[in-house]
Design an enzyme around this catalytic site. Structure first.
Site, PDB file in Angstrom:
ATOM      1  CE1 TYR A  55     103.885  25.597  29.130  1.00 39.41           C
ATOM      2  CE2 TYR A  55     102.255  24.731  27.575  1.00 39.41           C
ATOM      3  CZ  TYR A  55     102.703  25.737  28.415  1.00 39.41           C
ATOM      4  OH  TYR A  55     101.979  26.885  28.537  1.00 39.41           O
ATOM      5  CD  GLU A  65     102.661  27.873  31.860  1.00 42.72           C
ATOM      6  OE1 GLU A  65     102.819  28.150  30.667  1.00 42.72           O
ATOM      7  OE2 GLU A  65     103.132  28.569  32.786  1.00 42.72           O
TER       8      GLU A  65
END
Ligand code: ADP
Ligand code: MG
Length: 220
Positions: free
Chosen positions: A109, A197
């Site tokens: 992530y 993101e």
């Protein structure tokens, strides 16, 4: 303003970030040509909506024939996709991204946001990718790193190494990440982003870093 994944990935490509070869379609009739142009024998078809959680709701699918890509496009174009990140009405699917399939060894992530308090861009990274980061931050905070970037110097090599360590990257991946981080910072600042993101940022079966998803919000 929110960008679709395919628009975010086009920006990533401009900043030399590793993204998949793909084509966006607005009509199921264009799926066959898109698959042929991309080549290979496996593709991932992805409904374009301004929400994550598509994978778990049937909005992202691995297909191994162009016919299955056509079927997916027919099923979703013009329909509404509901995910845990949308409301009960879901969001209209008007385009589908078809891209080459990446063999994944690990999902990580990575994101960047503007931290109002420090007035800096902060990168957030975790070895636990592909899942809800809020859950990871709550249940295993030691697996999440927050790294604030000095606007005068940009992302520094020591910061890339620090994040790489938390991500569990090997030496060659750390070297790749040392190029990715400053490029993401440049993209963030040059294009006035408020959120970026990559979930998941993956390690491919070949051991390379690759951006498999892209969420970008531009400060309006
Ligand atoms: P969402 O976050 O909306 O669920 P993602 O783009 O993250 O959508 O895709 C969901 C999952 O599908 C990813 O975590 C990854 O495992 C898989 N996936 C997405 N794109 C590809 C691709 N090009 N090749 C292989 N797997 C993919
Ligand atoms: Mg995702």
């Amino acid at each position: 303003m929110n960008l679709h994944e395919f628009q975010g990935k086009a920006l990533f490509a401009e900043y030399n970030l590793p993204v998949s070869n793909g084509k966006v379609i607005y009509d199921a009739n264009d799926a066959l040509k898109a698959c042929r142009d991309i080549g290979g024998s496996k593709w991932v078809v992805k409904a374009q909506v301004h929400a994550g959680g598509r994978g778990k709701s049937g909005g992202v699918k691995l297909v191994d024939t162009p016919d299955d890509a056509i079927e997916f496009a027919k099923k979703w174009l013009g329909k509404r996709l509901v995910t845990y990140q949308t409301d009960a009405n879901g969001q209209l699917v008007s385009s589908i991204l078809i891209e080459e399939c990446t063999d994944i060894a690990d999902e990580l992530y990575l994101s960047a946001v503007v931290d109002r308090a420090s007035q800096r861009v902060v990168f957030i990274a975790s070895s636990e990718g592909g899942v809800n980061i809020e859950e990871v931050a709550k249940n295993s905070p030691e697996k999440v790193i927050y790294e604030s970037i000095d606007p005068l110097t940009g992302a520094q090599p020591f910061q890339a190494r620090k994040i790489s360590k938390v991500l569990g990257l090997n030496q060659s991946q750390t070297k790749q990440f040392s190029k990715i981080l400053p490029n993401l910072m440049k993209l963030f600042v040059n294009r006035d982003l408020s959120l970026l993101e990559i979930n998941p940022l993956v390690i491919t079966a070949g051991g390379n870093l690759h951006c498999l998803d892209a969420k970008i919000n531009i400060d309006s």
